[in-house]
Design a protein around this motif. Structure first.
Motif, PDB file in Angstrom:
ATOM      1  N   MET A   1       3.554 -15.513 -10.555  1.00 20.67           N
ATOM      2  CA  MET A   1       3.611 -14.066 -10.480  1.00 20.67           C
ATOM      3  C   MET A   1       2.454 -13.400 -10.101  1.00 20.67           C
ATOM      4  N   GLN A   2       1.302 -13.574 -10.939  1.00 16.26           N
ATOM      5  CA  GLN A   2       0.189 -12.955 -10.805  1.00 16.26           C
ATOM      6  C   GLN A   2      -0.559 -12.773  -9.153  1.00 16.26           C
ATOM      7  N   GLU A   3      -0.297 -14.308  -8.887  1.00 17.43           N
ATOM      8  CA  GLU A   3      -0.816 -14.455  -7.492  1.00 17.43           C
ATOM      9  C   GLU A   3      -0.177 -13.756  -6.479  1.00 17.43           C
ATOM     10  N   LEU A   4       1.166 -13.682  -6.516  1.00 18.24           N
ATOM     11  CA  LEU A   4       2.255 -12.966  -5.588  1.00 18.24           C
ATOM     12  C   LEU A   4       1.801 -11.230  -5.962  1.00 18.24           C
ATOM     13  N   ILE A   5       1.504 -11.179  -6.971  1.00 18.32           N
ATOM     14  CA  ILE A   5       1.114  -9.609  -7.004  1.00 18.32           C
ATOM     15  C   ILE A   5      -0.055  -9.281  -6.316  1.00 18.32           C
ATOM     16  N   ARG A  10      -2.860  -7.099  -1.519  1.00 18.36           N
ATOM     17  CA  ARG A  10      -3.811  -7.266  -0.635  1.00 18.36           C
ATOM     18  C   ARG A  10      -3.223  -6.941   0.960  1.00 18.36           C
ATOM     19  N   ALA A  11      -1.880  -7.320   0.945  1.00 20.06           N
ATOM     20  CA  ALA A  11      -1.217  -6.981   2.242  1.00 20.06           C
ATOM     21  C   ALA A  11      -1.486  -5.495   2.564  1.00 20.06           C
ATOM     22  N   GLY A  12      -1.383  -4.644   1.701  1.00 14.54           N
ATOM     23  CA  GLY A  12      -1.542  -3.257   2.020  1.00 14.54           C
ATOM     24  C   GLY A  12      -3.028  -2.686   1.969  1.00 14.54           C
ATOM     25  N   PHE A  13      -3.954  -3.584   2.029  1.00 11.97           N
ATOM     26  CA  PHE A  13      -5.307  -3.110   1.850  1.00 11.97           C
ATOM     27  C   PHE A  13      -5.667  -2.592   3.162  1.00 11.97           C
ATOM     28  N   VAL A  14      -5.843  -1.255   3.315  1.00 14.57           N
ATOM     29  CA  VAL A  14      -6.333  -0.455   4.378  1.00 14.57           C
ATOM     30  C   VAL A  14      -7.555  -0.098   4.383  1.00 14.57           C
ATOM     31  N   GLY A  15      -8.706  -0.042   5.471  1.00 17.22           N
ATOM     32  CA  GLY A  15      -9.895   0.631   5.392  1.00 17.22           C
ATOM     33  C   GLY A  15     -11.041  -0.324   4.752  1.00 17.22           C
ATOM     34  N   ARG A  16     -12.186  -0.006   4.889  1.00 18.49           N
ATOM     35  CA  ARG A  16     -13.423  -0.882   4.483  1.00 18.49           C
ATOM     36  C   ARG A  16     -13.514  -1.839   5.449  1.00 18.49           C
ATOM     37  N   GLY A  17     -13.114  -1.847   6.810  1.00 15.01           N
ATOM     38  CA  GLY A  17     -13.054  -2.828   7.503  1.00 15.01           C
ATOM     39  C   GLY A  17     -14.346  -3.451   7.921  1.00 15.01           C
ATOM     40  N   ARG A  18     -15.682  -2.621   7.900  1.00 14.34           N
ATOM     41  CA  ARG A  18     -17.110  -2.925   8.113  1.00 14.34           C
ATOM     42  C   ARG A  18     -17.280  -3.578   7.220  1.00 14.34           C
ATOM     43  N   ALA A  22     -18.396  -7.592   7.230  1.00 15.59           N
ATOM     44  CA  ALA A  22     -19.768  -8.048   6.986  1.00 15.59           C
ATOM     45  C   ALA A  22     -19.855  -9.235   5.740  1.00 15.59           C
ATOM     46  N   PHE A  23     -19.029  -9.111   4.961  1.00 14.71           N
ATOM     47  CA  PHE A  23     -18.937 -10.002   3.691  1.00 14.71           C
ATOM     48  C   PHE A  23     -18.501 -11.438   4.259  1.00 14.71           C
ATOM     49  N   ARG A  24     -17.449 -11.334   5.030  1.00 11.66           N
ATOM     50  CA  ARG A  24     -16.964 -12.391   5.751  1.00 11.66           C
ATOM     51  C   ARG A  24     -17.584 -13.450   6.645  1.00 11.66           C
ATOM     52  N   ARG A  55     -12.361  -6.422  -5.397  1.00 13.67           N
ATOM     53  CA  ARG A  55     -11.469  -7.439  -5.646  1.00 13.67           C
ATOM     54  C   ARG A  55     -10.999  -7.968  -4.366  1.00 13.67           C
ATOM     55  N   GLU A  56     -10.957  -7.329  -3.156  1.00 13.74           N
ATOM     56  CA  GLU A  56     -10.807  -7.847  -1.776  1.00 13.74           C
ATOM     57  C   GLU A  56     -11.834  -8.768  -1.248  1.00 13.74           C
ATOM     58  N   LEU A  57     -12.935  -8.523  -1.598  1.00 10.78           N
ATOM     59  CA  LEU A  57     -14.182  -9.271  -1.312  1.00 10.78           C
ATOM     60  C   LEU A  57     -13.833 -10.776  -2.046  1.00 10.78           C
ATOM     61  N   GLU A  58     -13.421 -10.478  -3.385  1.00  9.01           N
ATOM     62  CA  GLU A  58     -13.236 -11.873  -4.060  1.00  9.01           C
ATOM     63  C   GLU A  58     -12.232 -12.674  -3.439  1.00  9.01           C
ATOM     64  N   GLN A  59     -11.086 -11.949  -2.993  1.00  9.91           N
ATOM     65  CA  GLN A  59     -10.233 -12.867  -2.440  1.00  9.91           C
ATOM     66  C   GLN A  59     -10.432 -13.236  -0.868  1.00  9.91           C
ATOM     67  N   ILE A  60     -11.352 -12.687  -0.346  1.00 17.61           N
ATOM     68  CA  ILE A  60     -11.980 -13.225   1.022  1.00 17.61           C
ATOM     69  C   ILE A  60     -12.702 -14.530   0.651  1.00 17.61           C
ATOM     70  N   ALA A  61     -13.745 -14.356  -0.482  1.00 17.97           N
ATOM     71  CA  ALA A  61     -14.514 -15.522  -0.866  1.00 17.97           C
ATOM     72  C   ALA A  61     -13.545 -16.653  -1.153  1.00 17.97           C
ATOM     73  N   ARG A  62     -12.525 -16.573  -1.917  1.00 22.27           N
ATOM     74  CA  ARG A  62     -11.595 -17.845  -2.312  1.00 22.27           C
ATOM     75  C   ARG A  62     -10.967 -18.287  -1.016  1.00 22.27           C
ATOM     76  N   GLU A  63     -10.702 -17.484   0.077  1.00 19.02           N
ATOM     77  CA  GLU A  63     -10.121 -17.888   1.196  1.00 19.02           C
ATOM     78  C   GLU A  63     -11.045 -18.900   1.962  1.00 19.02           C
ATOM     79  N   LYS A  64     -12.479 -18.606   1.760  1.00 23.12           N
ATOM     80  CA  LYS A  64     -13.513 -19.393   2.338  1.00 23.12           C
ATOM     81  C   LYS A  64     -13.701 -20.505   1.539  1.00 23.12           C
TER      82      LYS A  64
END
Length: 840
Positions: A1-5, A10-18, A22-24, A55-64
């Motif tokens: 449940m927590q992971e789905l939330i 994240r699916a709705g994360f908008v902005g902070r593209g730069r 850079a982090f990715r 939190r978004e950067l943390e998810q990017i890191a886990r994807e890597k």
């Protein structure tokens, strides 16, 4: 449940593209590449979305494929607590940090024991009538200041001679060595980061072999930075603690830019990510993603939110279709959310759950007052809200949403506000009482869980009635500061937050000022106590506690006269405060006023019967006064209250030994060693008793074990040297005494003991040199004077021998050995003079 939330959020994360790009890209760049950055610092004002981006950067890191850990102010208020949070989170991802966890557990245990070293009174350093006196080592407690071990005494350090502090620092280390199993345990008290950080780096190195990256996130850096920034800088830029794997990336996030004075020289490996409000394009993109595209509505949202991401996101979730739906946003962003929430249960729930500072399921049930069969579903709904930060085991509202929500409830229904906070305070109080069940008086303050419940209880009491609850909050803050300075900082921040929530600016200002003062572990307590003593809300009991804390710090600093004045003031403010009388007794004992110390301990015991430390303290005072039966009676009580109290068992064993009850004494020493194998005092005293019984082999077995446990302890070396001397193994005695002197050159009893061993080996000049130095360091040292007299007489200096013996007899007219030696020396001198006058 927590992971789905998390995925839906994240699916709705908008902005902070730069920033995300850079982090990715950094995780796609090898550490050896000069373009790679080892540190990212996100900073900006509250509400710009720092935590959301982290939190978004943390998810990017886990994807890597990275292992990640997230630390913020909820993890604690020290580098050690931050390392604990890292260990727990990486452990949950399969990287078990077993050695670090062991050291962290030892650190938590040892930091509570440190006070016992300096408050237990004379122990392993007590003077012995039949051997070299080490009583002067008691003043070594002043060296705690020099070691930086005792928080809050820095303000008094200037009143003490720097040479004196340095002079006694090694003696304190010996005291800690006597308390703890080895030097690692001593460092876990004095400088925990020195022990824990190398273990952390070793564990990270092992973990790096199984993951491409390890990313450590440190959020709310404006709060954690004061105690983490220096440690983080040292760990990343020096090899003082070992090697940090090159595949570690650190992300910090706070309201302020990095300290250029500290980090300015390392700009080539730092990526600076300043965040402001959303650009208009980013805000429009988020609104469009939620289906909010009507231009009048978009313009109204942009105008009212100023582009703050948390507010834009909250309004976007409501999908307004008309500018009137947005309305006046100045009151509270959440009220706009509630306007679209048709479910009355949800509306009430969102408001009610803003009252606690954080929520687990228990707190949620208490705040929401919902039926048990609906609690799980409602808790799941709450954790999915845009402004609720899900931290795994606890939920927190974003401050920019929670603040207006609190103001709305306080203004809408002042009585309801008070009643709800009182109800929450009562619930936390009930849980706190349950947590204290079965504990002895005052023992609850050593329990972190109990303290956390108490701080939340006080928070809600302060929100309900600030003026009525503040005196109790001040009293508890003082108690906390006396045991755990990091917890004191959390207490101060709680006052500040309660003042803000309750619209009590004086309370908010007090908390803010205390938090600033308590940032400094060395000097913070004294000015904090000064501030509280001057505050009109501080009760008489609070003033007594503040004076008691100042007295403790002065006693640790070796300034016993000033410490006694503080204790007297404490008793004057609160004659029925047991801790004031207890600490007054300890101070009087250090000053040598044993009858007055006993009276103080009696009063403390009368006020709170059954406090083992008070009873044991009185027993120790009886022992020092030579009242051994009374001492044994008190130690009997203390041991009955806590059969595993190694200190009380050891002290009772010393008394029984002196009373000639050798079997009972040996049994106590055995129990003490068995109860706490890290303690050196019962081990060494057992060796002393075994030597007296002629059991030399087991005596040296104990002493060898003590040396292995504390190779840097001059006291243990002196004890083994003295046992060698008494066993007639004089060469080994000289060698061991020499080792003790390399550890502590100005140790009078060791010099005297080596001098006596030299004498037995016929090295009279070396013996005289050692004994001269011992007497110079401790002029009233009768044991050394008697042995110097013996040495002088053998060297033909009968007049010098008589002078030494007369000093002994003046101090102790009943000293049989000195009286006999004096008579013999005088007779020999008279015969020698007669022979010179009337030659045969």
């Amino acid at each position: 449940m927590q992971e789905l939330i998390r995925q839906r959020s994240r699916a709705g994360f908008v902005g902070r593209g730069r920033e995300r790009a850079a982090f990715r890209a950094n995780l796609e760049t090898a550490p050896e590449d000069e373009r790679h950055r080892f540190l990212f610092h996100v900073h900006g004002d509250a509400g710009v979305g720092k935590t959301f981006l982290v939190r978004e950067l943390e998810q990017i890191a886990r994807e890597k494929g990275a292992l990640t850990a997230y630390v913020d102010e909820s993890a604690g208020a020290s580098a050690a607590e931050a390392m604990g949070a890292i260990s727990r989170q990486l452990g949950a991802q399969g990287a078990r940090f077993k050695e670090l966890d062991r050291l962290l557990a030892a650190h938590r245990d040892r930091r509570h024991e440190a006070e016992a070293v300096v408050t237990a009174g004379p122990g392993p350093t007590d003077p012995e009538p039949d051997g070299p006196s080490t009583g002067s080592v008691l003043v070594a407690r002043a060296g705690l200041v020099g070691l930086g071990m005792v928080p809050g005494v820095g303000a008094f350090a200037g009143a003490l001679d720097a040479e004196r502090l340095a002079h006694h620092a090694d003696r304190v280390r010996a005291g800690l060595s006597a308390r703890f199993r080895n030097q690692e345990d001593v460092q876990l008290v004095l400088s925990p980061e020195r022990v824990l950080t190398p273990a952390l780096l070793t564990e990270l190195t092992d973990a790096a072999s199984s993951a491409p990256w390890i990313v450590l996130f440190f959020d709310t850096y404006e709060r954690t930075g004061p105690f983490l920034d220096g440690w983080l800088h040292e760990t990343m830029t020096t090899d003082r603690h070992g090697a940090l794997p090159a595949t570690v990336v650190v992300v910090t996030a706070g309201q302020h830019p990095f300290d250029t004075a500290r980090w300015g020289g390392f700009a080539d490996f730092v990526a600076d990510l300043p965040l402001g409000p959303f650009t208009e394009a980013e805000a429009r993109g988020l609104l469009a993603d939620r289906g909010v595209v009507a231009e009048p509505v978009v313009e109204e949202v942009l105008r009212l939110t100023g582009g703050l991401p948390v507010l834009v996101s909250t309004l976007a979730e409501q999908r307004p279709t008309d500018p009137d739906d947005v309305g006046d946003f100045s009151a509270t962003a959440v009220e706009r959310f509630l306007k679209w929430e048709q479910n009355p249960t949800h509306r009430a729930l969102a408001l009610a759950c803003a009252l606690p500072r954080s929520l687990d399921m228990d707190v949620f049930r208490a705040a929401a007052e919902c039926p048990d069969d609906e609690a799980d579903a409602l808790f799941g709904w709450l954790r999915g809200l845009a402004f609720v930060d899900d931290r795994g085991d606890r939920l927190r509202y974003h401050g920019l949403v929670r603040g207006p929500m609190l103001r709305l409830q306080r203004r809408r229904s002042p009585r309801g506000w008070t009643e709800r906070h009182q109800r929450l305070a009562a619930e936390f109080g009930r849980w706190r009482a349950e947590a204290a069940d079965g504990l002895r008086p005052h023992q609850e303050w050593d329990q972190e869980h109990w303290r956390e419940l108490r701080i939340e209880e006080l928070y809600h009491a302060l929100c309900a009635r600030p003026s009525a609850a503040l005196p109790a909050a001040i009293e508890d803050l003082i108690v906390v500061c006396g045991t755990d300075r990091a917890a004191g900082r959390r207490w101060a921040r709680m006052l500040e937050e309660a003042g803000d929530a309750a619209a009590a600016p004086d309370l908010q200002d007090l908390g803010r000022r205390l938090a600033r003062l308590l940032v400094d572990d060395d000097t913070g307590a004294t000015p904090a106590m000064d501030l509280l003593l001057a505050h009109p809300a501080t009760s008489a009991r609070g003033r007594a506690l503040a004076h008691t804390l100042r007295g403790i710090e002065l006693r640790h600093a070796g300034d016993h006269q000033r410490a006694l004045r503080e204790c007297d003031q404490a008793v004057g403010h609160a004659p029925d405060l047991d801790v004031a009388h207890h600490n007054r007794g300890l101070t009087l004992r250090f000053l040598g006023d044993l009858p007055a110390a006993l009276a103080a301990f009696d009063r403390a015991d009368e006020l709170t019967p059954g406090m083992a430390r008070v009873i044991a303290g009185r027993g120790e005072t009886h022992r020092l006064a030579g009242r051994l039966p009374q001492a044994v009676a008190d130690f009997d009580r203390a041991v009955s209250l806590d059969p595993t109290d190694s200190d009380a068992l050891s002290s009772r064993g010393v008394c029984l030994h002196a009373l000639g009850r050798y079997d009972e004494a040996l049994a106590d020493f055995d129990r003490a060693v068995g109860a706490d194998g890290t303690r050196l005092w019962p081990l060494v005293r057992r060796a002393r008793l075994r030597a007296e019984l002629g059991d030399w082999e087991r005596a040296f077995t104990d002493l060898d074990r003590a040396v292995r446990a504390a190779p840097g302890s001059a006291w243990v070396a002196s004890e083994r040297g003295e046992t060698y001397r008494r066993a007639g193994r004089f060469e080994e005695a000289v060698t061991e005494f020499g080792r003790a002197l390399t550890l502590q050159p100005d140790y009078p009893s060791v010099l005297a003991g080596r001098g006596a061993a030299h004498y037995e080996l016929g090295r009279d000049q070396q013996a005289l040199a050692d004994l001269n130095q011992a007497v110079e360091l401790s002029p009233g040292y009768t044991w050394a004077l008697v042995r110097r007299a013996r040495t002088r007489r053998r060297l033909g200096d009968a007049e010098g021998a008589i002078e030494d013996l007369r000093q002994v007899v003046e101090r102790d007219p009943g000293h049989a050995q000195a009286l006999t030696a004096l008579a013999e020396a005088q007779a020999a001198l008279e015969n020698h003079q007669a022979e010179r006058t009337y030659p045969t």
